[in-house]
Design an enzyme around this catalytic site. Structure first.
Site, PDB file in Angstrom:
ATOM      1  N   LYS A 119     -78.515 -55.381  69.773  1.00 22.22           N
ATOM      2  CA  LYS A 119     -77.757 -55.057  70.978  1.00 22.22           C
ATOM      3  C   LYS A 119     -78.606 -55.274  72.245  1.00 22.22           C
ATOM      4  CE  LYS A 119     -74.747 -51.684  68.643  1.00 22.22           C
ATOM      5  NZ  LYS A 119     -74.202 -50.294  68.693  1.00 22.22           N
ATOM      6  N   TYR A 157     -65.024 -54.768  69.692  1.00 22.59           N
ATOM      7  CA  TYR A 157     -64.896 -53.363  69.280  1.00 22.59           C
ATOM      8  C   TYR A 157     -63.446 -52.865  69.372  1.00 22.59           C
ATOM      9  CZ  TYR A 157     -69.919 -52.310  68.856  1.00 22.59           C
ATOM     10  OH  TYR A 157     -71.227 -52.234  68.432  1.00 22.59           O
ATOM     11  N   ASN A 200     -78.254 -47.834  70.524  1.00 21.16           N
ATOM     12  CA  ASN A 200     -78.867 -47.647  69.206  1.00 21.16           C
ATOM     13  C   ASN A 200     -79.321 -48.964  68.568  1.00 21.16           C
ATOM     14  OD1 ASN A 200     -76.377 -48.640  68.565  1.00 21.16           O
ATOM     15  ND2 ASN A 200     -75.592 -46.763  67.647  1.00 21.16           N
ATOM     16  N   HIS A 238     -76.261 -53.348  65.415  1.00 17.04           N
ATOM     17  CA  HIS A 238     -74.918 -53.221  64.843  1.00 17.04           C
ATOM     18  C   HIS A 238     -74.926 -53.841  63.459  1.00 17.04           C
ATOM     19  CE1 HIS A 238     -70.583 -53.533  64.264  1.00 17.04           C
ATOM     20  NE2 HIS A 238     -70.838 -54.746  63.776  1.00 17.04           N
ATOM     21  N   GLU A 271     -65.688 -59.750  62.099  1.00 14.29           N
ATOM     22  CA  GLU A 271     -66.821 -59.795  63.035  1.00 14.29           C
ATOM     23  C   GLU A 271     -67.579 -61.117  62.961  1.00 14.29           C
ATOM     24  OE1 GLU A 271     -67.510 -54.962  63.174  1.00 14.29           O
ATOM     25  OE2 GLU A 271     -69.036 -56.228  62.234  1.00 14.29           O
TER      26      GLU A 271
HETATM   27  P1  ADP Z   1     -71.821 -47.884  63.892  1.00 15.96           P
HETATM   28  O1  ADP Z   1     -72.437 -48.766  64.952  1.00 15.96           O
HETATM   29  O2  ADP Z   1     -72.857 -47.079  63.158  1.00 15.96           O
HETATM   30  O3  ADP Z   1     -70.906 -48.636  62.945  1.00 15.96           O
HETATM   31  P2  ADP Z   1     -69.404 -46.807  65.130  1.00 15.96           P
HETATM   32  O4  ADP Z   1     -68.700 -48.005  64.573  1.00 15.96           O
HETATM   33  O5  ADP Z   1     -68.819 -45.463  64.839  1.00 15.96           O
HETATM   34  O6  ADP Z   1     -70.922 -46.796  64.650  1.00 15.96           O
HETATM   35  O7  ADP Z   1     -69.500 -46.946  66.711  1.00 15.96           O
HETATM   36  C1  ADP Z   1     -69.784 -48.177  67.310  1.00 15.96           C
HETATM   37  C2  ADP Z   1     -70.794 -47.965  68.417  1.00 15.96           C
HETATM   38  O8  ADP Z   1     -70.195 -47.192  69.448  1.00 15.96           O
HETATM   39  C3  ADP Z   1     -72.052 -47.175  68.031  1.00 15.96           C
HETATM   40  O9  ADP Z   1     -73.037 -47.967  67.378  1.00 15.96           O
HETATM   41  C4  ADP Z   1     -72.509 -46.691  69.377  1.00 15.96           C
HETATM   42  O10 ADP Z   1     -73.183 -47.713  70.110  1.00 15.96           O
HETATM   43  C5  ADP Z   1     -71.188 -46.374  70.054  1.00 15.96           C
HETATM   44  N1  ADP Z   1     -70.804 -44.984  69.833  1.00 15.96           N
HETATM   45  C6  ADP Z   1     -70.231 -44.452  68.736  1.00 15.96           C
HETATM   46  N2  ADP Z   1     -70.006 -43.143  68.870  1.00 15.96           N
HETATM   47  C7  ADP Z   1     -70.470 -42.825  70.103  1.00 15.96           C
HETATM   48  C8  ADP Z   1     -70.538 -41.632  70.867  1.00 15.96           C
HETATM   49  N3  ADP Z   1     -70.084 -40.471  70.377  1.00 15.96           N
HETATM   50  N4  ADP Z   1     -71.059 -41.690  72.105  1.00 15.96           N
HETATM   51  C9  ADP Z   1     -71.512 -42.853  72.615  1.00 15.96           C
HETATM   52  N5  ADP Z   1     -71.487 -44.015  71.962  1.00 15.96           N
HETATM   53  C10 ADP Z   1     -70.967 -44.011  70.714  1.00 15.96           C
HETATM   54 MG    MG Z   2     -69.099 -49.525  63.261  1.00 16.12          MG
END
Ligand code: ADP
Ligand code: MG
Length: 140
Positions: free
Chosen positions: A10, A50, A113, A116, A127
């Protein structure tokens, strides 16, 4: 089962110089990189990626973040690579992520974070096709 998954480093990971660190871990795990490119998504493109998260409280902020700078998109191939790469990334909530995972070591907040990874064969198919055409997958 041999699978493919979409990995993204990211914008925070690219900006902080973590491309090499993430790729080192990917190669170290024996995952094969079968496609890779740098992409600088528009906000509209980030929202499209997304789209399953539309309506969530974090959706707008996530789209802003994902369009804030360049990312690295990769397709990884390997046995059970979808689950194994997610294990390498660590939990979405980095504070709850296991020791030694990318997110535990490098994430700075819930949104930023670093990485992805697709979460199922269905999302991987969507994706991968969002970023790559069939002819861009090496050895497919
Ligand atoms: P992952 O990336 O682990 O698959 P998700 O698909 O649930 O997680 O969410 C996509 C992305 O959205 C996360 O990696 C993060 O960057 C962001 N995100 C998810 N939940 C939150 C939250 N509660 N607050 C802020 N950003 C979030
Ligand atoms: Mg996800």
């Amino acid at each position: 089962m041999k699978e493919t998954t979409l990995s993204i480093i990211k914008p925070d990971g690219v900006a902080r110089g973590l491309i090499g660190e993430v790729i080192k871990r990917i190669e170290g795990a024996g995952f094969k990189i079968v496609a890779m490119k740098m992409v600088y998504m528009s906000k509209k493109q980030a929202k499209g990626f997304y789209v399953a998260h539309r309506g969530r409280s974090y959706f707008e902020g996530l789209a802003d973040f994902m369009s804030s700078g360049p990312s690295i998109a990769m397709v990884l191939e390997g046995e059970n690579v979808i689950a194994r790469y997610r294990e390498m990334m660590g939990a979405t909530n980095y504070e709850a992520a296991a020791e030694g995972t990318i997110r535990r070591e490098f994430a700075t907040d819930g949104r930023k974070n670093v990485v992805h990874g697709s979460d199922s064969p269905q999302t991987a198919a969507f994706e991968i096709s969002y970023f790559f055409g069939a002819l861009e997958l090496v050895g497919a």
